[in-house]
Design a protein around this motif. Structure first.
Motif, PDB file in Angstrom:
ATOM      1  N   TRP A  67       0.829  -1.200   0.000  1.00  0.00           N
ATOM      2  CA  TRP A  67       0.000   0.000   0.000  1.00  0.00           C
ATOM      3  C   TRP A  67       0.869   1.259   0.000  1.00  0.00           C
ATOM      4  O   TRP A  67       0.635   2.189  -0.753  1.00  0.00           O
ATOM      5  CB  TRP A  67      -0.943   0.003   1.201  1.00  0.00           C
ATOM      6  CG  TRP A  67      -1.688   1.292   1.360  1.00  0.00           C
ATOM      7  CD1 TRP A  67      -1.373   2.307   2.206  1.00  0.00           C
ATOM      8  CD2 TRP A  67      -2.837   1.721   0.642  1.00  0.00           C
ATOM      9  NE1 TRP A  67      -2.261   3.339   2.076  1.00  0.00           N
ATOM     10  CE2 TRP A  67      -3.178   3.003   1.098  1.00  0.00           C
ATOM     11  CE3 TRP A  67      -3.618   1.142  -0.350  1.00  0.00           C
ATOM     12  CZ2 TRP A  67      -4.254   3.717   0.607  1.00  0.00           C
ATOM     13  CZ3 TRP A  67      -4.704   1.856  -0.832  1.00  0.00           C
ATOM     14  CH2 TRP A  67      -5.008   3.119  -0.356  1.00  0.00           C
ATOM     15  N   ALA A  68       1.881   1.267   0.853  1.00  0.00           N
ATOM     16  CA  ALA A  68       2.774   2.423   0.928  1.00  0.00           C
ATOM     17  C   ALA A  68       3.522   2.611  -0.385  1.00  0.00           C
ATOM     18  O   ALA A  68       3.725   3.748  -0.847  1.00  0.00           O
ATOM     19  CB  ALA A  68       3.758   2.263   2.081  1.00  0.00           C
ATOM     20  N   ALA A  69       3.930   1.513  -1.023  1.00  0.00           N
ATOM     21  CA  ALA A  69       4.643   1.612  -2.299  1.00  0.00           C
ATOM     22  C   ALA A  69       3.733   2.127  -3.404  1.00  0.00           C
ATOM     23  O   ALA A  69       4.148   2.963  -4.227  1.00  0.00           O
ATOM     24  CB  ALA A  69       5.219   0.251  -2.678  1.00  0.00           C
ATOM     25  N   ILE A  70       2.494   1.666  -3.409  1.00  0.00           N
ATOM     26  CA  ILE A  70       1.547   2.106  -4.452  1.00  0.00           C
ATOM     27  C   ILE A  70       1.197   3.575  -4.285  1.00  0.00           C
ATOM     28  O   ILE A  70       1.123   4.324  -5.256  1.00  0.00           O
ATOM     29  CB  ILE A  70       0.275   1.228  -4.429  1.00  0.00           C
ATOM     30  CG1 ILE A  70       0.603  -0.168  -4.932  1.00  0.00           C
ATOM     31  CG2 ILE A  70      -0.841   1.843  -5.253  1.00  0.00           C
ATOM     32  CD1 ILE A  70      -0.522  -1.168  -4.782  1.00  0.00           C
ATOM     33  N   THR A  71       0.962   4.003  -3.055  1.00  0.00           N
ATOM     34  CA  THR A  71       0.582   5.395  -2.822  1.00  0.00           C
ATOM     35  C   THR A  71       1.779   6.335  -2.885  1.00  0.00           C
ATOM     36  O   THR A  71       1.607   7.542  -2.998  1.00  0.00           O
ATOM     37  CB  THR A  71      -0.115   5.559  -1.455  1.00  0.00           C
ATOM     38  OG1 THR A  71       0.764   5.131  -0.423  1.00  0.00           O
ATOM     39  CG2 THR A  71      -1.418   4.780  -1.419  1.00  0.00           C
ATOM     40  N   GLY A  72       2.993   5.791  -2.767  1.00  0.00           N
ATOM     41  CA  GLY A  72       4.189   6.617  -2.854  1.00  0.00           C
ATOM     42  C   GLY A  72       4.510   7.369  -1.576  1.00  0.00           C
ATOM     43  O   GLY A  72       5.311   8.298  -1.591  1.00  0.00           O
ATOM     44  N   SER A  73       3.900   6.982  -0.473  1.00  0.00           N
ATOM     45  CA  SER A  73       4.149   7.655   0.799  1.00  0.00           C
ATOM     46  C   SER A  73       4.394   6.606   1.880  1.00  0.00           C
ATOM     47  O   SER A  73       3.530   5.791   2.154  1.00  0.00           O
ATOM     48  CB  SER A  73       2.949   8.521   1.181  1.00  0.00           C
ATOM     49  OG  SER A  73       3.106   9.025   2.485  1.00  0.00           O
ATOM     50  N   ALA A  74       5.574   6.671   2.479  1.00  0.00           N
ATOM     51  CA  ALA A  74       5.907   5.732   3.548  1.00  0.00           C
ATOM     52  C   ALA A  74       5.814   6.396   4.912  1.00  0.00           C
ATOM     53  O   ALA A  74       6.507   6.020   5.846  1.00  0.00           O
ATOM     54  CB  ALA A  74       7.302   5.160   3.325  1.00  0.00           C
ATOM     55  N   SER A  75       4.921   7.376   5.034  1.00  0.00           N
ATOM     56  CA  SER A  75       4.751   8.042   6.323  1.00  0.00           C
ATOM     57  C   SER A  75       4.067   7.089   7.304  1.00  0.00           C
ATOM     58  O   SER A  75       3.416   6.116   6.908  1.00  0.00           O
ATOM     59  CB  SER A  75       3.919   9.316   6.160  1.00  0.00           C
ATOM     60  OG  SER A  75       2.610   8.989   5.732  1.00  0.00           O
ATOM     61  N   LEU A  76       4.232   7.377   8.575  1.00  0.00           N
ATOM     62  CA  LEU A  76       3.685   6.501   9.605  1.00  0.00           C
ATOM     63  C   LEU A  76       2.171   6.376   9.497  1.00  0.00           C
ATOM     64  O   LEU A  76       1.629   5.269   9.552  1.00  0.00           O
ATOM     65  CB  LEU A  76       4.079   7.007  11.000  1.00  0.00           C
ATOM     66  CG  LEU A  76       3.579   6.171  12.172  1.00  0.00           C
ATOM     67  CD1 LEU A  76       4.155   4.761  12.112  1.00  0.00           C
ATOM     68  CD2 LEU A  76       3.928   6.829  13.485  1.00  0.00           C
ATOM     69  N   HIS A  77       1.481   7.491   9.312  1.00  0.00           N
ATOM     70  CA  HIS A  77       0.019   7.406   9.251  1.00  0.00           C
ATOM     71  C   HIS A  77      -0.441   6.658   7.998  1.00  0.00           C
ATOM     72  O   HIS A  77      -1.452   5.961   8.018  1.00  0.00           O
ATOM     73  CB  HIS A  77      -0.624   8.796   9.355  1.00  0.00           C
ATOM     74  CG  HIS A  77      -0.408   9.678   8.178  1.00  0.00           C
ATOM     75  ND1 HIS A  77       0.735  10.415   8.009  1.00  0.00           N
ATOM     76  CD2 HIS A  77      -1.193   9.943   7.115  1.00  0.00           C
ATOM     77  CE1 HIS A  77       0.648  11.093   6.880  1.00  0.00           C
ATOM     78  NE2 HIS A  77      -0.503  10.823   6.321  1.00  0.00           N
TER      79      HIS A  77
END
Length: 157
Positions: A14-24
């Motif tokens: 999910w983080a890779a697809i959205t391009g954001s590895a933020s905690l939230h």
């Protein structure tokens, strides 16, 4: 346990697809994948996955509460002018049977200040615990049995 790994993998995807590895975003991905795994639980043979996850979070929360309480007790003991301690080792009869449950219990006991898991009997039915203040070993046994051990049994039944 494999579903936890799948859940973490799905959260990372999910983080890779959205391009954001933020905690939230990782937490959102983890919750979203937990929901998906909950919806398809019969197909992946994980009927109690969400319930087990909530029980694990309850165990984790209980550990942090016990950590704070025991840290406070040890602080009060150490800072008191008269240290009237009765250290000792007591035998704790185990009701958990699997190796990882015994290991988890021993680690939780060791991580809380004032107690230390010393050894497990050869048959795996007794855990030996060193306590900084062992004035009431029956009370300590009761606290462990009604606390950590009960939560571990509930979580991994």
């Amino acid at each position: 346990m494999i579903l936890y790994a799948v859940n973490l993998l799905m959260a990372m995807i999910w983080a890779a697809i959205t391009g954001s590895a933020s905690l939230h975003n990782l937490i959102f991905g983890f919750c979203l994948s937990a929901l998906i795994l909950g919806l398809i639980r019969e197909q992946v043979n994980g009927v109690g996955y969400i319930t087990r996850s909530l029980r694990f979070l309850s165990l984790l929360g209980m550990f942090f509460i016990e950590l704070a309480k025991s840290a406070w007790k040890v602080t009060v003991m150490v800072l008191s002018p008269k240290m009237d301690l009765k250290p000792g080792i007591f035998a704790f009869p185990l009701t958990v049977t699997r190796d990882f449950e015994i290991t988890l219990l021993a680690n939780l006991i060791t991580l809380t200040p004032g107690t230390l898991s010393v050894d497990v009997s050869e048959d795996g039915k007794t855990l030996f615990v060193h306590a900084l203040d062992c004035a009431d070993p029956d009370g300590a046994r009761r606290d462990i049995a009604d606390g950590f051990e009960r939560k571990i049994r509930e979580t991994f039944e």
